[in-house]
Structures are given as C-alpha cells and as structure tokens.
Design a protein around this motif. Sequence first.
Motif, mmCIF file in Angstrom:
data_model
loop_
_atom_site.group_PDB
_atom_site.id
_atom_site.type_symbol
_atom_site.label_atom_id
_atom_site.label_comp_id
_atom_site.label_asym_id
_atom_site.label_seq_id
_atom_site.Cartn_x
_atom_site.Cartn_y
_atom_site.Cartn_z
ATOM 1 N N ILE A 1 1.765 9.388 -5.360
ATOM 2 C CA ILE A 1 2.280 10.708 -4.987
ATOM 3 C C ILE A 1 3.278 11.206 -6.034
ATOM 4 O O ILE A 1 3.246 12.362 -6.439
ATOM 5 C CB ILE A 1 2.909 10.674 -3.575
ATOM 6 C CG1 ILE A 1 1.810 10.515 -2.522
ATOM 7 C CG2 ILE A 1 3.729 11.920 -3.295
ATOM 8 C CD1 ILE A 1 2.329 10.244 -1.119
ATOM 9 N N VAL A 2 4.171 10.304 -6.458
ATOM 10 C CA VAL A 2 5.166 10.688 -7.463
ATOM 11 C C VAL A 2 4.471 11.055 -8.770
ATOM 12 O O VAL A 2 4.812 12.061 -9.410
ATOM 13 C CB VAL A 2 6.185 9.541 -7.670
ATOM 14 C CG1 VAL A 2 7.032 9.775 -8.904
ATOM 15 C CG2 VAL A 2 7.080 9.408 -6.447
ATOM 16 N N ALA A 3 3.470 10.254 -9.171
ATOM 17 C CA ALA A 3 2.743 10.549 -10.409
ATOM 18 C C ALA A 3 2.018 11.891 -10.293
ATOM 19 O O ALA A 3 2.033 12.699 -11.232
ATOM 20 C CB ALA A 3 1.755 9.428 -10.718
ATOM 21 N N ALA A 4 1.390 12.128 -9.130
ATOM 22 C CA ALA A 4 0.693 13.403 -8.927
ATOM 23 C C ALA A 4 1.683 14.563 -8.946
ATOM 24 O O ALA A 4 1.398 15.627 -9.522
ATOM 25 C CB ALA A 4 -0.081 13.380 -7.606
ATOM 26 N N ALA A 5 2.852 14.373 -8.330
ATOM 27 C CA ALA A 5 3.863 15.431 -8.320
ATOM 28 C C ALA A 5 4.357 15.713 -9.744
ATOM 29 O O ALA A 5 4.547 16.870 -10.124
ATOM 30 C CB ALA A 5 5.032 15.033 -7.413
ATOM 31 N N LYS A 6 4.552 14.646 -10.522
ATOM 32 C CA LYS A 6 4.980 14.843 -11.913
ATOM 33 C C LYS A 6 3.906 15.584 -12.702
ATOM 34 O O LYS A 6 4.207 16.489 -13.482
ATOM 35 C CB LYS A 6 5.269 13.490 -12.574
ATOM 36 C CG LYS A 6 6.579 12.876 -12.155
ATOM 37 C CD LYS A 6 6.816 11.559 -12.872
ATOM 38 C CE LYS A 6 8.121 10.926 -12.427
ATOM 39 N NZ LYS A 6 8.347 9.636 -13.098
ATOM 40 N N GLU A 7 2.650 15.191 -12.480
ATOM 41 C CA GLU A 7 1.549 15.852 -13.187
ATOM 42 C C GLU A 7 1.454 17.313 -12.771
ATOM 43 O O GLU A 7 1.277 18.191 -13.617
ATOM 44 C CB GLU A 7 0.235 15.125 -12.896
ATOM 45 C CG GLU A 7 -0.927 15.646 -13.694
ATOM 46 C CD GLU A 7 -2.190 14.847 -13.458
ATOM 47 O OE1 GLU A 7 -3.267 15.414 -13.714
ATOM 48 O OE2 GLU A 7 -2.107 13.684 -13.034
ATOM 49 N N GLU B 1 0.833 -1.206 0.000
ATOM 50 C CA GLU B 1 0.000 0.000 0.000
ATOM 51 C C GLU B 1 0.865 1.252 0.000
ATOM 52 O O GLU B 1 0.576 2.217 -0.709
ATOM 53 C CB GLU B 1 -0.920 0.004 1.221
ATOM 54 C CG GLU B 1 -2.034 -1.020 1.170
ATOM 55 C CD GLU B 1 -2.823 -1.105 2.471
ATOM 56 O OE1 GLU B 1 -2.544 -0.312 3.396
ATOM 57 O OE2 GLU B 1 -3.709 -1.970 2.555
ATOM 58 N N VAL B 2 1.933 1.236 0.805
ATOM 59 C CA VAL B 2 2.832 2.392 0.867
ATOM 60 C C VAL B 2 3.515 2.597 -0.484
ATOM 61 O O VAL B 2 3.671 3.738 -0.946
ATOM 62 C CB VAL B 2 3.863 2.220 2.013
ATOM 63 C CG1 VAL B 2 4.989 3.210 1.904
ATOM 64 C CG2 VAL B 2 3.169 2.357 3.358
ATOM 65 N N GLN B 3 3.931 1.501 -1.127
ATOM 66 C CA GLN B 3 4.555 1.625 -2.438
ATOM 67 C C GLN B 3 3.570 2.183 -3.450
ATOM 68 O O GLN B 3 3.920 3.059 -4.249
ATOM 69 C CB GLN B 3 5.079 0.267 -2.908
ATOM 70 C CG GLN B 3 6.342 -0.176 -2.198
ATOM 71 C CD GLN B 3 6.787 -1.569 -2.609
ATOM 72 O OE1 GLN B 3 6.051 -2.316 -3.232
ATOM 73 N NE2 GLN B 3 8.016 -1.915 -2.270
ATOM 74 N N GLU B 4 2.330 1.692 -3.416
ATOM 75 C CA GLU B 4 1.323 2.211 -4.335
ATOM 76 C C GLU B 4 1.044 3.678 -4.058
ATOM 77 O O GLU B 4 0.926 4.480 -4.985
ATOM 78 C CB GLU B 4 0.032 1.395 -4.214
ATOM 79 C CG GLU B 4 0.148 -0.021 -4.758
ATOM 80 C CD GLU B 4 -1.082 -0.871 -4.457
ATOM 81 O OE1 GLU B 4 -2.014 -0.367 -3.779
ATOM 82 O OE2 GLU B 4 -1.109 -2.027 -4.905
ATOM 83 N N GLN B 5 0.959 4.015 -2.779
ATOM 84 C CA GLN B 5 0.705 5.408 -2.414
ATOM 85 C C GLN B 5 1.867 6.299 -2.850
ATOM 86 O O GLN B 5 1.643 7.390 -3.372
ATOM 87 C CB GLN B 5 0.486 5.520 -0.907
ATOM 88 C CG GLN B 5 0.098 6.912 -0.450
ATOM 89 C CD GLN B 5 -0.170 6.974 1.039
ATOM 90 O OE1 GLN B 5 0.108 6.034 1.767
ATOM 91 N NE2 GLN B 5 -0.689 8.092 1.511
ATOM 92 N N SER B 6 3.098 5.833 -2.645
ATOM 93 C CA SER B 6 4.248 6.639 -3.062
ATOM 94 C C SER B 6 4.284 6.773 -4.579
ATOM 95 O O SER B 6 4.629 7.839 -5.096
ATOM 96 C CB SER B 6 5.557 6.029 -2.542
ATOM 97 O OG SER B 6 5.788 4.765 -3.137
#
Length: 186
Positions: free
Chosen positions: A100-106, A92-97
Amino acid sequence: MRLTLTALFALAASPALAAGDKPFFSLANTDFVVLIAFVIFLGILVYFNVPGLVGGMLDKRANSIKAELDEAKALREEAQSLLASYERKQKEVQEQSARIVAAAKEEATNAATAAKDDIAKSITRRLAAAEEQIASAEASAVKEVRDQAIAVAVGAAKDVMAKQMDAKSAGAMIDTSIATVAEKLH
C-alpha cells in the motif's frame, strides 16, 4: 508380605537386641511390644487392602495428572498453531501495508509528474495565447498605421489633385477611369 518380613529382619538386626538385660521375646521388653503392634498394624492394613486402595488412588491421581498433561499439551499445540497463524497474518499485513505504501508513493509520483505536465501544458497554452494576442495587437497596430497612412496619403493626394486639377484634366481622368473599369469588368 514382603514388607513385613523386611521390617522384621530390620528389627532383628537392631541395636535394641544387643542392648539389654531383658530377653527380647518378653512382653516386658517395650521394643518387642512395639514390634508386635507394628506387625499387627501392617496385618490390618494388608487385610483391609489399604495398599491396593492407596495404589488405586495413586493410579487414579497419575491418570488424572496424565490427562491434565495431555490437555495441557493439546492446549500448547493449539496455542502454537494460533501463534503461527497470527504471525502469518502479521506478516501478510506487513506485506500488504508495504504494498500500500509503495502504491501510494507511486501514485504520488505519478500525480506529481502529471501535475508538472499539466502546468507545463498550461504555461505553453498561455504563452501561445499571449503570443497570439501580441501578434493580433501588432497586426491591429500595423493596420491602424496603414489606415492612417492611407488616409493621410489620400488626403494629401486629394489636396494636391485639387490644387492641380482643372476641368480639362478632370474630364480626361474620368474618361481614363471609366475605360479602366470597363476593361476590368469585361
């Protein structure tokens, strides 16, 4: 009881029976004396219920080992459930991270696009302002040139008229001008 009979038959078939000059059932035969002592020892053990006590102790030890094994199994199951829980949490933490990374890139892409748009709009506004300033300066320069030309023309006309004008033509011109103004006002 079965054990004593087995031990008796085993000794009866031993090579000590065939070995000697002395009769086997004599107290002078050490093998016979050892056999009698062994049988008495076994009898004492049976009389004081030593095999039952030893069996009870072994049963108690077996029960304690079984209890320890059951506890170990329970601990193992608990550890496996904890491990599975931690693996789920890690996933879950890996999926969440990753989210988060995808959202930050977007967000970074959107911010970069917005910044480019803002820069383009700012450049367009500045160009428009510069063009307006140029047009204003051009209009101002044209007006100044016209004003200068008019001033020069008026001055030249004044000089020409002053040279050509006499009293009679000045009176006629004044009359014509008054008539023109009267027509335009009424």
